[in-house]
Motif scaffolding. Structure first.
Motif, PDB file in Angstrom:
ATOM      1  N   LEU A  33      -7.969  14.520  26.274  1.00 52.53           N
ATOM      2  CA  LEU A  33      -9.324  13.978  26.404  1.00 52.53           C
ATOM      3  C   LEU A  33      -9.543  13.417  27.799  1.00 52.53           C
ATOM      4  O   LEU A  33      -8.617  12.893  28.423  1.00 52.53           O
ATOM      5  N   SER A  34     -10.786  13.495  28.264  1.00 53.72           N
ATOM      6  CA  SER A  34     -11.155  12.854  29.525  1.00 53.72           C
ATOM      7  C   SER A  34     -11.189  11.350  29.300  1.00 53.72           C
ATOM      8  O   SER A  34     -11.202  10.871  28.157  1.00 53.72           O
ATOM      9  N   GLU A  36     -13.668   9.386  29.729  1.00 52.32           N
ATOM     10  CA  GLU A  36     -14.917   9.069  29.027  1.00 52.32           C
ATOM     11  C   GLU A  36     -14.803   9.348  27.531  1.00 52.32           C
ATOM     12  O   GLU A  36     -15.265   8.568  26.707  1.00 52.32           O
ATOM     13  N   GLN A  37     -14.165  10.457  27.180  1.00 49.91           N
ATOM     14  CA  GLN A  37     -13.996  10.787  25.768  1.00 49.91           C
ATOM     15  C   GLN A  37     -13.062   9.793  25.085  1.00 49.91           C
ATOM     16  O   GLN A  37     -13.305   9.380  23.959  1.00 49.91           O
ATOM     17  N   VAL A  68     -11.821  14.057  16.868  1.00 46.29           N
ATOM     18  CA  VAL A  68     -11.857  14.845  18.104  1.00 46.29           C
ATOM     19  C   VAL A  68     -12.555  16.180  17.882  1.00 46.29           C
ATOM     20  O   VAL A  68     -13.466  16.544  18.624  1.00 46.29           O
ATOM     21  N   SER A  71     -16.385  15.682  16.855  1.00 43.02           N
ATOM     22  CA  SER A  71     -17.299  14.855  17.637  1.00 43.02           C
ATOM     23  C   SER A  71     -17.409  15.213  19.111  1.00 43.02           C
ATOM     24  O   SER A  71     -18.372  14.823  19.749  1.00 43.02           O
ATOM     25  N   PHE A  72     -16.426  15.884  19.662  1.00 39.74           N
ATOM     26  CA  PHE A  72     -16.415  16.126  21.103  1.00 39.74           C
ATOM     27  C   PHE A  72     -16.637  17.596  21.432  1.00 39.74           C
ATOM     28  O   PHE A  72     -16.196  18.476  20.702  1.00 39.74           O
ATOM     29  N   GLN A  78      -8.762  21.405  28.665  1.00 43.49           N
ATOM     30  CA  GLN A  78      -8.433  20.273  27.803  1.00 43.49           C
ATOM     31  C   GLN A  78      -7.394  20.652  26.746  1.00 43.49           C
ATOM     32  O   GLN A  78      -7.089  19.858  25.876  1.00 43.49           O
TER      33      GLN A  78
END
Length: 96
Positions: A33-34, A36-37, A68, A71-72, A78
């Motif tokens: 994940l980044s 922000e995530q 994950v 929602s993303f 990634q």
């Protein structure tokens, strides 16, 4: 009664964020994940007062996978496990 519920809500709203690190998420999902995530994931779990199976230690692997993948929006790059294995195979192919 209502007073007990109000007290419970007040305390759950101040609960610390669970211990969710990028390595825990990557281990559970295979996804990197980044920042922000990862911050969004922390915010979603903060103050929930526990998890289906994770308790105070944080969400279970199942909870993380549901969050994950549900929602993303994941971007290329990634997927470290896939990227690492693909690089290994291409190196092996060149060595032959």
């Amino acid at each position: 009664g209502a007073g007990g519920r109000a007290a419970a809500n007040r305390f759950s709203a101040t609960a610390p964020a669970p211990r969710i690190s990028s390595s825990i998420v990557e281990e559970a999902t295979g996804v990197r994940l980044s920042d922000e995530q990862l911050s969004a994931l922390h915010r979603r779990y903060q103050g929930r007062g526990g998890f289906a199976a994770g308790g105070a230690d944080g969400p279970s692997s199942v909870d993380l996978r549901q969050e994950v993948f549900g929602s993303f929006v994941l971007q290329p790059g990634q997927w470290p496990r896939f990227a690492d294995s693909a690089r290994g195979e291409s190196r092996a192919g060149r060595a032959r």
